[in-house]
Design a protein around this motif. Structure first.
Motif, PDB file in Angstrom:
ATOM      1  N   PRO A 181       0.821  -1.224   0.000  1.00  0.00           N
ATOM      2  CA  PRO A 181       0.000   0.000   0.000  1.00  0.00           C
ATOM      3  C   PRO A 181       0.843   1.257   0.000  1.00  0.00           C
ATOM      4  O   PRO A 181       0.532   2.233  -0.689  1.00  0.00           O
ATOM      5  N   ASP A 182       1.944   1.259   0.837  1.00  0.00           N
ATOM      6  CA  ASP A 182       2.792   2.461   0.866  1.00  0.00           C
ATOM      7  C   ASP A 182       3.450   2.685  -0.485  1.00  0.00           C
ATOM      8  O   ASP A 182       3.559   3.827  -0.956  1.00  0.00           O
ATOM      9  N   PHE A 183       3.928   1.615  -1.065  1.00  0.00           N
ATOM     10  CA  PHE A 183       4.585   1.765  -2.358  1.00  0.00           C
ATOM     11  C   PHE A 183       3.618   2.276  -3.416  1.00  0.00           C
ATOM     12  O   PHE A 183       3.946   3.157  -4.219  1.00  0.00           O
ATOM     13  N   LEU A 184       2.401   1.701  -3.420  1.00  0.00           N
ATOM     14  CA  LEU A 184       1.420   2.153  -4.387  1.00  0.00           C
ATOM     15  C   LEU A 184       0.960   3.572  -4.113  1.00  0.00           C
ATOM     16  O   LEU A 184       0.655   4.340  -5.037  1.00  0.00           O
ATOM     17  N   GLY A 191       4.638   5.949  -4.525  1.00  0.00           N
ATOM     18  CA  GLY A 191       5.339   5.909  -5.793  1.00  0.00           C
ATOM     19  C   GLY A 191       6.726   5.305  -5.689  1.00  0.00           C
ATOM     20  O   GLY A 191       7.267   5.020  -4.615  1.00  0.00           O
ATOM     21  N   ALA A 192       7.362   5.135  -6.854  1.00  0.00           N
ATOM     22  CA  ALA A 192       8.667   4.475  -6.952  1.00  0.00           C
ATOM     23  C   ALA A 192       9.784   5.327  -6.366  1.00  0.00           C
ATOM     24  O   ALA A 192      10.737   4.812  -5.747  1.00  0.00           O
ATOM     25  N   LEU A 193       9.764   6.651  -6.575  1.00  0.00           N
ATOM     26  CA  LEU A 193      10.836   7.518  -6.059  1.00  0.00           C
ATOM     27  C   LEU A 193      10.888   7.464  -4.546  1.00  0.00           C
ATOM     28  O   LEU A 193      11.955   7.359  -3.942  1.00  0.00           O
ATOM     29  N   TRP A 194       9.690   7.544  -3.971  1.00  0.00           N
ATOM     30  CA  TRP A 194       9.660   7.467  -2.510  1.00  0.00           C
ATOM     31  C   TRP A 194      10.207   6.119  -2.036  1.00  0.00           C
ATOM     32  O   TRP A 194      10.995   6.051  -1.089  1.00  0.00           O
ATOM     33  N   GLY A 195       9.835   5.053  -2.704  1.00  0.00           N
ATOM     34  CA  GLY A 195      10.320   3.735  -2.337  1.00  0.00           C
ATOM     35  C   GLY A 195      11.815   3.616  -2.508  1.00  0.00           C
ATOM     36  O   GLY A 195      12.515   3.011  -1.673  1.00  0.00           O
ATOM     37  N   ALA A 196      12.360   4.187  -3.592  1.00  0.00           N
ATOM     38  CA  ALA A 196      13.808   4.134  -3.818  1.00  0.00           C
ATOM     39  C   ALA A 196      14.566   4.884  -2.724  1.00  0.00           C
ATOM     40  O   ALA A 196      15.619   4.433  -2.236  1.00  0.00           O
ATOM     41  N   LEU A 197      14.061   6.030  -2.332  1.00  0.00           N
ATOM     42  CA  LEU A 197      14.720   6.790  -1.279  1.00  0.00           C
ATOM     43  C   LEU A 197      14.680   6.046   0.048  1.00  0.00           C
ATOM     44  O   LEU A 197      15.669   6.047   0.815  1.00  0.00           O
ATOM     45  N   GLN A 198      13.528   5.407   0.321  1.00  0.00           N
ATOM     46  CA  GLN A 198      13.430   4.640   1.557  1.00  0.00           C
ATOM     47  C   GLN A 198      14.387   3.452   1.541  1.00  0.00           C
ATOM     48  O   GLN A 198      15.062   3.161   2.537  1.00  0.00           O
ATOM     49  N   LEU A 199      14.467   2.771   0.428  1.00  0.00           N
ATOM     50  CA  LEU A 199      15.372   1.627   0.332  1.00  0.00           C
ATOM     51  C   LEU A 199      16.839   2.055   0.425  1.00  0.00           C
ATOM     52  O   LEU A 199      17.661   1.367   1.029  1.00  0.00           O
ATOM     53  N   TRP A 230      -2.336  -0.434 -14.105  1.00  0.00           N
ATOM     54  CA  TRP A 230      -3.304   0.653 -14.182  1.00  0.00           C
ATOM     55  C   TRP A 230      -3.011   1.739 -13.164  1.00  0.00           C
ATOM     56  O   TRP A 230      -3.206   2.926 -13.423  1.00  0.00           O
ATOM     57  N   VAL A 231      -2.454   1.329 -12.008  1.00  0.00           N
ATOM     58  CA  VAL A 231      -2.183   2.339 -10.975  1.00  0.00           C
ATOM     59  C   VAL A 231      -1.055   3.263 -11.411  1.00  0.00           C
ATOM     60  O   VAL A 231      -0.894   4.356 -10.870  1.00  0.00           O
ATOM     61  N   GLU A 232      -0.269   2.834 -12.416  1.00  0.00           N
ATOM     62  CA  GLU A 232       0.823   3.672 -12.882  1.00  0.00           C
ATOM     63  C   GLU A 232       0.374   4.599 -14.010  1.00  0.00           C
ATOM     64  O   GLU A 232       1.122   5.483 -14.416  1.00  0.00           O
ATOM     65  N   SER A 233      -0.820   4.346 -14.464  1.00  0.00           N
ATOM     66  CA  SER A 233      -1.318   5.214 -15.529  1.00  0.00           C
ATOM     67  C   SER A 233      -1.746   6.558 -14.963  1.00  0.00           C
ATOM     68  O   SER A 233      -1.866   6.727 -13.753  1.00  0.00           O
ATOM     69  N   GLU A 234      -2.018   7.473 -15.854  1.00  0.00           N
ATOM     70  CA  GLU A 234      -2.414   8.796 -15.425  1.00  0.00           C
ATOM     71  C   GLU A 234      -3.776   8.753 -14.736  1.00  0.00           C
ATOM     72  O   GLU A 234      -4.016   9.493 -13.778  1.00  0.00           O
ATOM     73  N   ASP A 235      -4.629   7.877 -15.201  1.00  0.00           N
ATOM     74  CA  ASP A 235      -5.939   7.782 -14.540  1.00  0.00           C
ATOM     75  C   ASP A 235      -5.794   7.227 -13.129  1.00  0.00           C
ATOM     76  O   ASP A 235      -6.443   7.701 -12.188  1.00  0.00           O
TER      77      ASP A 235
END
Length: 879
Positions: free
Chosen positions: A42-45, A48-56, A123-128
């Motif tokens: 849920p946190d990753f979704l 986003g990926a940038l936040w996850g990369a910084l956390q990792l 789909w969660v990565e799409s703009e919608d």
């Protein structure tokens, strides 16, 4: 929620496996511990990926981070440096090597990582999908992801080589400065080099050398735990080479110093040489220059270890100093610049490490001359000046020894051997001198004499013990001291530069014996008179040394009492040599000083006179005058005063000094109005003068001589004393006063005769008048049966008798002039008569008038006054 559900499922499984009939144990061999993922879905979704990369990156989950970067490379590439900056500084670069940017060797720019095959986008990565949880993307993602320290910056394009190089330098500097992790910074520099980033070689060398200082130097880790900022890259880059070398060897010991130089210092020096070669400025002597500078300033115990590791017998590959001549020069410069006074064993061990060069016989003389010339110049060089202290810098001395070749160095080492032996002898007796002193005093006799005197007066006998830790301060110990002092003179060869070479053995023996006397060991000095070396001095020299030592004690004495203090030492010192006239005279002078001190004579009000003041007084009779003036009643003991005069150095046959003393005694008695004592002393003075005149008539010159002799001086003092007492009106003994005036008349110069006769006349008139008054008071002035004035007749008879008596006094006072004169008596009598009789009518005029006072004219039968005087004086001279 996901974690809780998984935990609940595990609990159900545990309940199902539970056997209530069993032993209570659970078989968990097939169970695997649950490891929660670094990020929840849920946190990753949600973020986003940038936040996850910084956390990792922050949590050092590099494998997961690499997967995330691979999956979302397009989204994360612009923030690749922000992700790297989020990694903790202490993380080892090799753990996330694949995340570092590299350089494309083709175009020299940053190489972008190859993208994996495209995947189908969720789909969660799409703009919608993003619009459902991101109404609008924030401009500053750092506030959103709650990581404000990362300072996110987007860099969508590839960096140039210089930009990439700067980033690596900044990252390295940050790791080294903020975290103090030099090894991590060095690893990053090596990683950058492996990834094609050039220009970091110098920085890598600096970090490599610094890491050796921090991690490989002795006790480096302990020191850095205490002070983490002790060494840093900035300090390293701002430090000079000698400071860095000192840092490498700061905690080295005598056991490790050689190995530490080999594994730490020498590699550092080779790096410096390589840099100069790459810069086009090669310096083949840099290595030796920097190493020699450290050795010249290192402690002696370190130098011993270095020289021991550099012995010529060692393999060349293991030697620190490989050049034998440089080894000798370094030793000479280091030892002769040393001011240590207790390191003689270390210095001797250093000497044992030095090379030896065989010298051919035909070159022996040339080598000696060269060494003599060099050391003579060196003696001048090491002299202190206004611009340099006592000790010459070792670097200067090394430069001074640099031109010497092996032959001269060999002779210089021979002289060093002699100096080391002399230094050990001086240290053994507690008067150690620094090694450079032997150079400074090589041509200075004054310095050698001062040190020999110090050695003789302040010996330490602790090294010559009796087995119980007690020094031998007896005759045997002093004999050893004399032996060592003579040994310091050295032999007569040109190379034997003993510490006392300029003095000679006889002079050193004199200094030694004077030193024994100066320490007050007179018992030892008496025993040493039988020593064979001391006997060479001779009786005269020993007497002079004893007198000099006694006078030194005397001059330093604060009290004149010969029974205590330095004055007692001065007196006892004279008991060492046989008794001679000079020794006895000095003993008497000390006794006189003690007597003067007992009389409480002062030099200033309230301050007693000191012995040195007594010695400096030229006319010592003034001391007698002080004794008499400051001690009432001292004049009553003329024998004591005369004995004091003799002890002050005046001979017993010195009439002048004795007469002066009697005059002082008489004057002191006169001041005390003790006229009888004053008269007796004055007559004793006159008798003494007349006695010396009879014994030595030729020594008495005419008082009218232009050059006054000592006897004339004595006569002058004598007649003045007689005259002063004879004219005292308070003194009532007229006969004695007339006799004193007669002595004054006998001794005075002709120009003073009238003054004395004037006093004579007054005394005569007073005496005659008093006689007449006494006769009248007795009632004897009535006329007799024949009508004569009895008083007048008896007075006339008495007057005539008194006149004859006075004439007899004058004659008897003048009689000694003719005694023992032989054929010249008549001439002297005539001369004296002419001088005295010329003034007689003035003094006898009153008597003549009184004899004719009845009728105012002279009596017809009265003789002439001149004739009467002539007859009276003639009777006195010839009678």
């Amino acid at each position: 929620m996901e974690l809780q559900s998984s935990q609940g499922e595990d609990a159900d499984v545990a309940d199902d496996d539970f056997d209530p009939w069993g032993d209570g144990k659970i078989d968990v061999s097939d169970t695997t511990p649950f490891i929660p993922p670094p990020l929840s879905l849920p946190d990753f979704l949600l973020h986003g990926a940038l936040w996850g990369a910084l956390q990792l990156a922050r949590d050092c989950h590099f494998e997961v981070l690499q997967l995330l970067v691979d999956k979302h490379s397009n989204d994360l590439f612009p923030y690749r440096f922000a992700i790297l900056d989020a990694i903790p500084l202490h993380a080892h670069p090799m753990r996330y090597l694949s995340l570092f940017p590299s350089v494309n060797v083709v175009n020299g720019e940053e190489q972008r990582q190859s993208r994996r095959s495209p995947r189908e986008q969720d789909w969660v990565e799409s703009e919608d999908g993003k619009s459902l949880y991101f109404l609008a993307l924030p401009q500053d993602l750092s506030d959103y992801i709650h990581l404000p320290t990362f300072g996110l910056h987007s860099q969508p394009s590839s960096l140039t080589h210089n930009q990439l190089q700067n980033w690596y330098k900044a990252r390295i500097a940050q790791i080294e400065a903020e975290a103090g992790l030099t090894d991590i910074a060095l690893e990053l520099a090596q990683v950058a080099a492996s990834l094609g980033v050039s220009g970091l070689e110098h920085l890598g060398e600096e970090l490599s050398l610094l890491s050796r200082l921090i991690y490989d130097a002795p006790r480096a880790q302990e020191q850095n735990l205490v002070d983490a900022a002790q060494w840093s890259l900035s300090r390293w880059q701002s430090s000079d080479t000698q400071t860095i070398i000192q840092g490498y060897l700061k905690s080295s010991t005598t056991e490790t110093i050689s190995d530490d130089i080999r594994r730490l210092v020498i590699p550092y020096l080779y790096v410096l040489e390589s840099r100069l070669e790459r810069a086009g400025r090669p310096d083949a002597n840099l290595h030796t220059h920097l190493l020699y500078d450290y050795i010249l300033s290192a402690p002696l115990e370190f130098c011993l270890s270095i020289f021991d590791a550099s012995k010529p017998v060692n393999p060349s590959s293991t030697r620190i100093i490989r050049n034998d001549e440089d080894l000798a020069r370094l030793a000479l410069a280091r030892l002769y610049s040393s001011d240590e006074l207790d390191q003689w064993s270390i210095m001797s061990n250093i000497f044992e490490c030095l090379p030896e060069w065989p010298t051919a016989a035909e070159h022996q003389h040339d080598g000696d001359a060269e060494a003599e010339t060099t050391l003579a110049s060196l003696t001048e060089f090491v002299q202190p000046s206004t611009t340099r202290s006592n000790v010459a810098p070792p670097q200067d001395l090394f430069a001074f020894f640099k031109p010497l070749l092996s032959t001269a160095l060999s002779h210089a080492l021979d002289i060093l051997d002699v100096h080391l032996e002399c230094g050990e002898i001086l240290a053994r007796w507690g008067v150690a001198a620094p090694l450079f002193w032997f150079l400074q005093s090589a041509r200075d006799e004054r310095q050698q004499r001062a040190w020999a005197t110090r050695m003789a007066r302040r010996p330490s006998f602790g090294t010559y013990g009796d087995g119980n830790g007690k020094g031998l301060e007896d005759e045997k110990g002093y004999a050893r001291l004399l032996h060592d002092m003579v040994k310091l003179v050295g032999s007569t060869t040109s190379l034997a530069r003993g510490a006392f070479r300029l003095l000679g053995r006889l002079e050193v023996t004199k200094i030694f014996f004077a030193g024994v006397l100066g320490t007050g060991r007179f018992d030892i000095a008496k025993k040493l008179l039988s020593n064979s070396q001391v006997k060479k001095l001779g009786p005269q020299t020993i007497e002079e040394l004893c007198l000099a030592a006694s006078r030194e004690f005397y001059d330093n004495a604060e009290s004149g009492n010969l029974h205590s203090g330095d004055m007692k030492l001065a007196y006892d010192c004279l008991s060492v040599p046989p008794l001679t006239d000079a020794i006895q005279a000095e003993r008497s002078f000390i006794e006189a000083t003690s007597k003067i001190y007992s009389f409480r004579v002062t030099s200033r009000p309230g301050i007693l006179i000191t012995p040195i003041e007594i010695r400096l007084i030229k006319d010592r009779l003034t001391l007698v005058a002080r004794v008499l003036s400051e001690n009432e009643g001292a004049y009553k003991y003329p024998d004591v005063i005369l004995d004091l005069v003799y002890k002050l150095g005046y001979p017993k046959n010195d009439a002048v000094s004795e007469v002066k003393v009697y005059a002082m005694l008489s004057d002191s008695a006169l001041q005390a109005e003790d006229f009888e004592n004053a008269a007796a002393t004055t007559e004793r003075m006159v008798a003494l003068l007349n006695q010396r005149q009879r014994l030595s008539p030729s020594s008495f010159a005419n008082s009218s001589s232009t050059n006054e002799s000592p006897v004339d001086e004595a006569r002058e003092v004598c007649w003045h004393s007689c005259y002063q007492l004879g004219r005292q009106s308070e003194y009532k003994d007229a006969q004695r006063k007339m006799r004193l005036l007669g002595h004054a008349l006998q001794l005075c110069p002709s120009e003073n005769t009238l003054d004395i006769l004037t006093v004579w006349r007054r005394l005569e008139d007073d005496t005659m008048g008093k006689f007449q008054e006494d006769r009248e008071k007795d009632g004897r002035g009535s006329r007799g049966v024949n009508g004569l004035d009895r008083g007048s007749r008896s007075g006339a008879l008495a007057t005539g008798s008194l006149r004859a008596q006075l004439s007899e006094y004058a004659a008897s006072a003048a009689r000694p002039r003719l005694l023992d004169q032989g054929a010249d008596a008549a001439a002297i009598a005539a001369k004296t008569f002419n001088r005295v009789a010329a003034n007689f009518p003035l003094s006898l005029r009153g008597m003549r008038n009184r004899n004719s006072e009845d009728d105012g004219t002279p009596r017809s039968g009265s003789p002439d006054v001149g004739s009467q005087a002539r007859q009276a004086i003639s009777r006195g001279w010839v009678g």
